[in-house]
Design a protein around this motif. Structure first.
Motif, PDB file in Angstrom:
ATOM      1  N   THR A  41      -0.886   2.025   6.652  1.00 40.45           N
ATOM      2  CA  THR A  41      -1.566   2.749   5.580  1.00 40.45           C
ATOM      3  C   THR A  41      -1.259   2.166   4.209  1.00 40.45           C
ATOM      4  OG1 THR A  41       0.220   4.378   5.625  1.00 40.45           O
ATOM      5  CG2 THR A  41      -1.782   4.923   6.830  1.00 40.45           C
ATOM      6  N   SER A  42      -0.157   1.406   4.118  1.00 37.91           N
ATOM      7  CA  SER A  42       0.196   0.803   2.836  1.00 37.91           C
ATOM      8  C   SER A  42       0.952  -0.501   3.080  1.00 37.91           C
ATOM      9  CB  SER A  42       1.065   1.765   2.035  1.00 37.91           C
ATOM     10  OG  SER A  42       1.567   1.146   0.874  1.00 37.91           O
ATOM     11  N   LEU A  43       0.620  -1.513   2.285  1.00 40.97           N
ATOM     12  CA  LEU A  43       1.318  -2.794   2.317  1.00 40.97           C
ATOM     13  C   LEU A  43       1.607  -3.185   0.876  1.00 40.97           C
ATOM     14  CD1 LEU A  43       2.310  -5.534   3.455  1.00 40.97           C
ATOM     15  CD2 LEU A  43      -0.078  -6.283   3.393  1.00 40.97           C
ATOM     16  N   GLN A  44       2.874  -3.493   0.617  1.00 35.27           N
ATOM     17  CA  GLN A  44       3.278  -3.895  -0.722  1.00 35.27           C
ATOM     18  C   GLN A  44       4.065  -5.191  -0.628  1.00 35.27           C
ATOM     19  OE1 GLN A  44       5.674  -0.722  -2.284  1.00 35.27           O
ATOM     20  NE2 GLN A  44       4.280   0.814  -1.480  1.00 35.27           N
ATOM     21  N   LYS A  51       9.542  -7.598 -14.738  1.00 30.44           N
ATOM     22  CA  LYS A  51      10.004  -6.590 -15.694  1.00 30.44           C
ATOM     23  C   LYS A  51       9.441  -5.187 -15.459  1.00 30.44           C
ATOM     24  CE  LYS A  51      12.358  -9.428 -18.388  1.00 30.44           C
ATOM     25  NZ  LYS A  51      13.613  -9.762 -17.811  1.00 30.44           N
ATOM     26  N   LYS A  52       8.143  -5.032 -15.618  1.00 30.72           N
ATOM     27  CA  LYS A  52       7.541  -3.706 -15.563  1.00 30.72           C
ATOM     28  C   LYS A  52       7.354  -3.262 -14.118  1.00 30.72           C
ATOM     29  CE  LYS A  52       4.844  -4.120 -19.795  1.00 30.72           C
ATOM     30  NZ  LYS A  52       3.491  -4.092 -20.339  1.00 30.72           N
ATOM     31  N   LYS A  53       7.682  -1.998 -13.855  1.00 37.99           N
ATOM     32  CA  LYS A  53       7.537  -1.453 -12.514  1.00 37.99           C
ATOM     33  C   LYS A  53       6.089  -1.527 -12.047  1.00 37.99           C
ATOM     34  CE  LYS A  53       8.548   2.469  -9.632  1.00 37.99           C
ATOM     35  NZ  LYS A  53       9.294   3.662  -9.426  1.00 37.99           N
ATOM     36  N   THR A  54       5.162  -1.271 -12.953  1.00 36.32           N
ATOM     37  CA  THR A  54       3.750  -1.274 -12.578  1.00 36.32           C
ATOM     38  C   THR A  54       3.225  -2.677 -12.335  1.00 36.32           C
ATOM     39  OG1 THR A  54       3.123  -1.284 -14.909  1.00 36.32           O
ATOM     40  CG2 THR A  54       3.226   0.863 -13.803  1.00 36.32           C
ATOM     41  N   GLU A  55       3.961  -3.699 -12.757  1.00 33.90           N
ATOM     42  CA  GLU A  55       3.485  -5.071 -12.571  1.00 33.90           C
ATOM     43  C   GLU A  55       4.374  -5.867 -11.613  1.00 33.90           C
ATOM     44  OE1 GLU A  55       2.938  -6.874 -16.386  1.00 33.90           O
ATOM     45  OE2 GLU A  55       1.067  -5.820 -16.720  1.00 33.90           O
ATOM     46  N   LYS A  56       5.113  -5.190 -10.734  1.00 31.79           N
ATOM     47  CA  LYS A  56       5.955  -5.876  -9.765  1.00 31.79           C
ATOM     48  C   LYS A  56       5.165  -6.312  -8.540  1.00 31.79           C
ATOM     49  CE  LYS A  56      10.339  -3.858 -10.988  1.00 31.79           C
ATOM     50  NZ  LYS A  56      11.621  -3.385 -10.530  1.00 31.79           N
ATOM     51  N   TYR A  57       3.948  -5.822  -8.415  1.00 35.46           N
ATOM     52  CA  TYR A  57       3.173  -6.108  -7.216  1.00 35.46           C
ATOM     53  C   TYR A  57       2.581  -7.514  -7.222  1.00 35.46           C
ATOM     54  CZ  TYR A  57       3.452  -1.120  -6.296  1.00 35.46           C
ATOM     55  OH  TYR A  57       3.907   0.142  -6.068  1.00 35.46           O
ATOM     56  N   ARG A  62      -3.669  -0.180   0.134  1.00 36.32           N
ATOM     57  CA  ARG A  62      -3.452   1.202   0.561  1.00 36.32           C
ATOM     58  C   ARG A  62      -4.780   1.795   1.000  1.00 36.32           C
ATOM     59  NH1 ARG A  62      -1.026   4.568  -3.883  1.00 36.32           N
ATOM     60  NH2 ARG A  62      -3.162   4.567  -4.627  1.00 36.32           N
ATOM     61  N   ASP A  63      -4.732   2.534   2.101  1.00 30.73           N
ATOM     62  CA  ASP A  63      -5.913   3.236   2.613  1.00 30.73           C
ATOM     63  C   ASP A  63      -7.124   2.311   2.734  1.00 30.73           C
ATOM     64  OD1 ASP A  63      -4.420   5.607   2.778  1.00 30.73           O
ATOM     65  OD2 ASP A  63      -4.849   6.074   0.676  1.00 30.73           O
ATOM     66  N   HIS A  64      -6.923   1.174   3.369  1.00 34.51           N
ATOM     67  CA  HIS A  64      -7.985   0.202   3.677  1.00 34.51           C
ATOM     68  C   HIS A  64      -8.594  -0.466   2.444  1.00 34.51           C
ATOM     69  CE1 HIS A  64      -7.730   1.853   7.700  1.00 34.51           C
ATOM     70  NE2 HIS A  64      -7.939   3.051   7.194  1.00 34.51           N
ATOM     71  N   LYS A  65      -7.855  -0.490   1.340  1.00 35.71           N
ATOM     72  CA  LYS A  65      -8.391  -1.092   0.117  1.00 35.71           C
ATOM     73  C   LYS A  65      -7.307  -1.905  -0.595  1.00 35.71           C
ATOM     74  CE  LYS A  65     -10.683   0.019  -4.204  1.00 35.71           C
ATOM     75  NZ  LYS A  65     -11.052   1.032  -5.174  1.00 35.71           N
ATOM     76  N   ILE A  66      -7.694  -3.069  -1.125  1.00 41.79           N
ATOM     77  CA  ILE A  66      -6.795  -3.903  -1.919  1.00 41.79           C
ATOM     78  C   ILE A  66      -6.938  -3.493  -3.381  1.00 41.79           C
ATOM     79  CG2 ILE A  66      -6.292  -6.261  -2.673  1.00 41.79           C
ATOM     80  CD1 ILE A  66      -7.520  -7.177   0.052  1.00 41.79           C
ATOM     81  N   PHE A  67      -5.799  -3.296  -4.054  1.00 41.23           N
ATOM     82  CA  PHE A  67      -5.796  -2.865  -5.453  1.00 41.23           C
ATOM     83  C   PHE A  67      -5.324  -4.028  -6.326  1.00 41.23           C
ATOM     84  CE2 PHE A  67      -5.672   1.046  -3.112  1.00 41.23           C
ATOM     85  CZ  PHE A  67      -6.385   1.952  -3.876  1.00 41.23           C
ATOM     86  N   VAL A  79      -3.845 -14.295  -4.322  1.00 39.90           N
ATOM     87  CA  VAL A  79      -3.185 -13.768  -3.127  1.00 39.90           C
ATOM     88  C   VAL A  79      -4.221 -13.135  -2.212  1.00 39.90           C
ATOM     89  CG1 VAL A  79      -1.356 -12.264  -2.261  1.00 39.90           C
ATOM     90  CG2 VAL A  79      -1.148 -13.245  -4.540  1.00 39.90           C
ATOM     91  N   GLN A  80      -4.118 -13.463  -0.918  1.00 41.10           N
ATOM     92  CA  GLN A  80      -5.014 -12.851   0.054  1.00 41.10           C
ATOM     93  C   GLN A  80      -4.274 -12.638   1.365  1.00 41.10           C
ATOM     94  OE1 GLN A  80      -7.957 -16.026   0.194  1.00 41.10           O
ATOM     95  NE2 GLN A  80      -7.364 -16.490   2.312  1.00 41.10           N
ATOM     96  N   LEU A  81      -4.738 -11.642   2.134  1.00 45.73           N
ATOM     97  CA  LEU A  81      -4.171 -11.397   3.452  1.00 45.73           C
ATOM     98  C   LEU A  81      -4.499 -12.573   4.368  1.00 45.73           C
ATOM     99  CD1 LEU A  81      -4.986  -7.643   4.112  1.00 45.73           C
ATOM    100  CD2 LEU A  81      -2.713  -8.683   4.194  1.00 45.73           C
TER     101      LEU A  81
END
Length: 177
Positions: A41-44, A51-57, A62-67, A79-81
């Motif tokens: 259901t989620s892959l990170q 630095k920023k928590k929101t930009e660590k990805y 999540r839920d069948h969608k890439i963010f 980056v791609q699966l």
């Protein structure tokens, strides 16, 4: 005895850390294996050192969608699966056109059935300037794993067998003394 079994299970199932060295400009596959027969259901994929928590990805699914909006700007569009269907739990990603700024620690975290995400793999990526190394090599980090893992399992197995042998024959040893 149950503590020994717990240690053996943890030793065999805990996340593995590896090292990859590639040259600048190459594409690199960051390998990660999630559960084979459960709904992911989620892959990170994250870089904890950013630095920023929101930009660590590096990659967020999540839920069948890439963010892509959650990705650090330097990773957007690169980056791609490896397998978009994530068959058999393969949640590896391909990082394209790497550069020296991509050097660092990458963590793969997977959540199944909306449970808390679990750390599945850690990769230490080293990107060398062009000409210093060739291709995608994994020998440095995996050598210790290839030697240490079987040795550790052998030692642990010997301890378990010795403990079981001792428990079974304890009465015989006590009678002799």
């Amino acid at each position: 005895m149950s503590a020994v079994v717990f240690l053996l299970v943890c030793f065999l199932s805990c996340s593995v850390s590896e090292e990859q060295t590639v040259k600048s400009g190459d594409d690199v596959t960051l390998q990660c294996q999630g559960p084979e027969h459960e709904a992911i259901t989620s892959l990170q994929w994250i870089r904890p050192d950013l630095k920023k928590k929101t930009e660590k990805y590096v990659f967020f699914f999540r839920d069948h969608k890439i963010f892509e909006d959650y990705q650090h700007p330097s990773f957007r569009g690169r980056v791609q699966l490896m397998d978009p269907q994530m068959k058999n739990g393969d949640v590896s990603v391909i990082l394209k056109n790497v550069n020296t700024k991509d050097s660092g620690t990458y963590e793969c975290r997977v959540s199944v059935n909306n449970k808390k995400s679990e750390l599945m793999n850690i990769i230490n990526l080293k990107v060398k300037d062009s000409g210093q190394t060739s291709g995608n090599t994994q020998t440095e980090g995996n050598l210790g794993l290839k030697v240490g893992l079987p040795v550790g399992i052998g030692i642990l197995a010997a301890v378990v067998v010795g403990f079981v042998f001792y428990k079974r024959h304890k009465g015989r040893f006590d009678q002799r003394i």
